[in-house]
Design a protein around this motif. Structure first.
Motif, short mmCIF file in Angstrom:
data_model
loop_
_atom_site.label_atom_id
_atom_site.label_comp_id
_atom_site.label_asym_id
_atom_site.label_seq_id
_atom_site.Cartn_x
_atom_site.Cartn_y
_atom_site.Cartn_z
N LYS A 34 37.25 1.16 -19.28
CA LYS A 34 37.58 2.57 -19.55
C LYS A 34 36.39 3.32 -20.10
O LYS A 34 36.19 4.50 -19.79
CB LYS A 34 38.77 2.65 -20.50
N VAL A 35 35.58 2.64 -20.93
CA VAL A 35 34.39 3.28 -21.48
C VAL A 35 33.38 3.57 -20.38
O VAL A 35 32.80 4.66 -20.30
CB VAL A 35 33.76 2.41 -22.58
N ILE A 36 33.15 2.57 -19.51
CA ILE A 36 32.19 2.75 -18.41
C ILE A 36 32.65 3.86 -17.47
O ILE A 36 31.87 4.75 -17.10
CB ILE A 36 32.00 1.43 -17.64
N HIS A 56 27.26 -14.61 -15.89
CA HIS A 56 28.00 -15.04 -17.07
C HIS A 56 29.08 -14.00 -17.34
O HIS A 56 28.87 -12.80 -17.11
CB HIS A 56 27.08 -15.19 -18.27
N TYR A 57 30.21 -14.46 -17.83
CA TYR A 57 31.41 -13.62 -17.92
C TYR A 57 31.19 -12.31 -18.67
O TYR A 57 31.80 -11.28 -18.34
CB TYR A 57 32.55 -14.40 -18.58
N ASP A 58 30.32 -12.33 -19.68
CA ASP A 58 30.15 -11.12 -20.48
C ASP A 58 29.35 -10.05 -19.75
O ASP A 58 29.19 -8.93 -20.27
CB ASP A 58 29.49 -11.44 -21.82
N HIS A 59 28.85 -10.35 -18.55
CA HIS A 59 28.11 -9.36 -17.78
C HIS A 59 28.92 -8.77 -16.62
O HIS A 59 28.45 -7.83 -15.98
CB HIS A 59 26.81 -9.97 -17.25
N PHE A 60 30.11 -9.30 -16.37
CA PHE A 60 30.90 -8.73 -15.26
C PHE A 60 32.38 -8.57 -15.60
O PHE A 60 33.21 -8.39 -14.71
CB PHE A 60 30.73 -9.56 -13.98
N GLY A 61 32.72 -8.57 -16.87
CA GLY A 61 34.13 -8.51 -17.25
C GLY A 61 34.86 -7.26 -16.78
O GLY A 61 36.08 -7.29 -16.58
N ALA A 62 34.14 -6.16 -16.59
CA ALA A 62 34.76 -4.91 -16.14
C ALA A 62 34.50 -4.62 -14.67
O ALA A 62 34.80 -3.52 -14.18
CB ALA A 62 34.25 -3.75 -16.99
N LEU A 63 33.95 -5.60 -13.95
CA LEU A 63 33.49 -5.36 -12.58
C LEU A 63 34.58 -4.86 -11.65
O LEU A 63 34.39 -3.87 -10.94
CB LEU A 63 32.86 -6.64 -12.02
N ASP A 64 35.72 -5.52 -11.64
CA ASP A 64 36.75 -5.17 -10.66
C ASP A 64 37.24 -3.74 -10.84
O ASP A 64 37.37 -2.98 -9.86
CB ASP A 64 37.91 -6.15 -10.73
N GLU A 65 37.51 -3.34 -12.08
CA GLU A 65 38.00 -1.98 -12.33
C GLU A 65 36.94 -0.94 -12.02
O GLU A 65 37.24 0.10 -11.43
CB GLU A 65 38.45 -1.85 -13.78
N VAL A 66 35.72 -1.22 -12.41
CA VAL A 66 34.64 -0.25 -12.18
C VAL A 66 34.32 -0.14 -10.69
O VAL A 66 34.09 0.95 -10.16
CB VAL A 66 33.39 -0.64 -12.99
N GLN A 67 34.32 -1.27 -9.99
CA GLN A 67 34.07 -1.24 -8.55
C GLN A 67 35.16 -0.46 -7.82
O GLN A 67 34.89 0.32 -6.90
CB GLN A 67 33.95 -2.65 -7.99
#
Length: 203
Positions: A34-36, A56-67
């Motif tokens: 939501k922030v991104i 690593h998980y902490d670099h793509f945790g928001a990927l699906d929503e942002v994509q």
């Protein structure tokens, strides 16, 4: 170019929005989708692509929503494609809840690259992880978890190698212009010259 740094999630992992007057690139949508998305709405530019420095998980945790919001294609190293769905490799099963992504990424090789309006060099910088990529623009580089402000990436995770990390830093990153600004996966920016002179972990 304008660079917006967003430290997000439990590990304050940096997400970067690199923008011109016409469009933007997003690097490492780490957490807090939501922030991104809110920042992208504020910027109001189309996103040409989403780049991952590594998976690593902490670099793509928001990927699906942002994509899904941007509709942008995702690019990363082919070495780590299966890490998006393998929680033992991406580290999430070890440190937090299981984090995966259903995105089907495109892959990048080392060398010059053009995505939309952006031209940059892809530099393979393994050591923290085998598929780590750094993205070198005209006067700055996004280095992921390879080189930090007075620090370097850890090498005790899956596929890590201290020898490879030191080679990546000394033989690739430290060959760049000393004035090059380094935007890392954690912490504040630095420069290549400052790290060559003052980084206590580079031997």
């Amino acid at each position: 170019m304008k660079i917006t740094r967003l430290p997000l999630g439990a590990l304050s992992t940096n997400c970067y929005i690199i923008s011109t007057k016409e469009s933007a690139l997003l690097v490492d949508p780490s957490a807090e989708a939501k922030v991104i998305i809110g920042k992208l709405k504020d910027i109001g530019l189309p996103v040409d692509a989403i780049l991952l420095t590594h998976t690593h998980y902490d670099h793509f945790g928001a990927l699906d929503e942002v994509q899904a919001f941007t509709g942008a294609e995702v690019y990363m190293s082919d070495i780590e494609k299966d890490w998006l769905t393998d929680t033992s490799k991406n580290g999430s099963i070890r440190f937090t809840e299981e984090i995966t992504s259903s995105v089907r990424p495109n892959t990048l090789k080392e060398g010059p690259c053009t995505l939309g309006a952006f031209k940059f060099d892809v530099i393979h910088t393994p050591g923290h992880s085998p598929g780590s990529l750094s993205y070198k623009f005209e006067d700055f580089i996004v280095s992921g978890d390879v080189l930090f402000n007075k620090g370097v990436g850890r090498t005790d995770l899956y596929g890590g190698s201290e020898a490879e990390l030191m080679y990546s830093i000394k033989e690739k990153l430290f060959k760049l212009d000393p004035a090059t600004t380094v935007y890392a996966g954690h912490n504040i920016p630095t420069t290549i010259g400052d790290e060559k002179e003052n980084n206590p972990y580079v031997r």
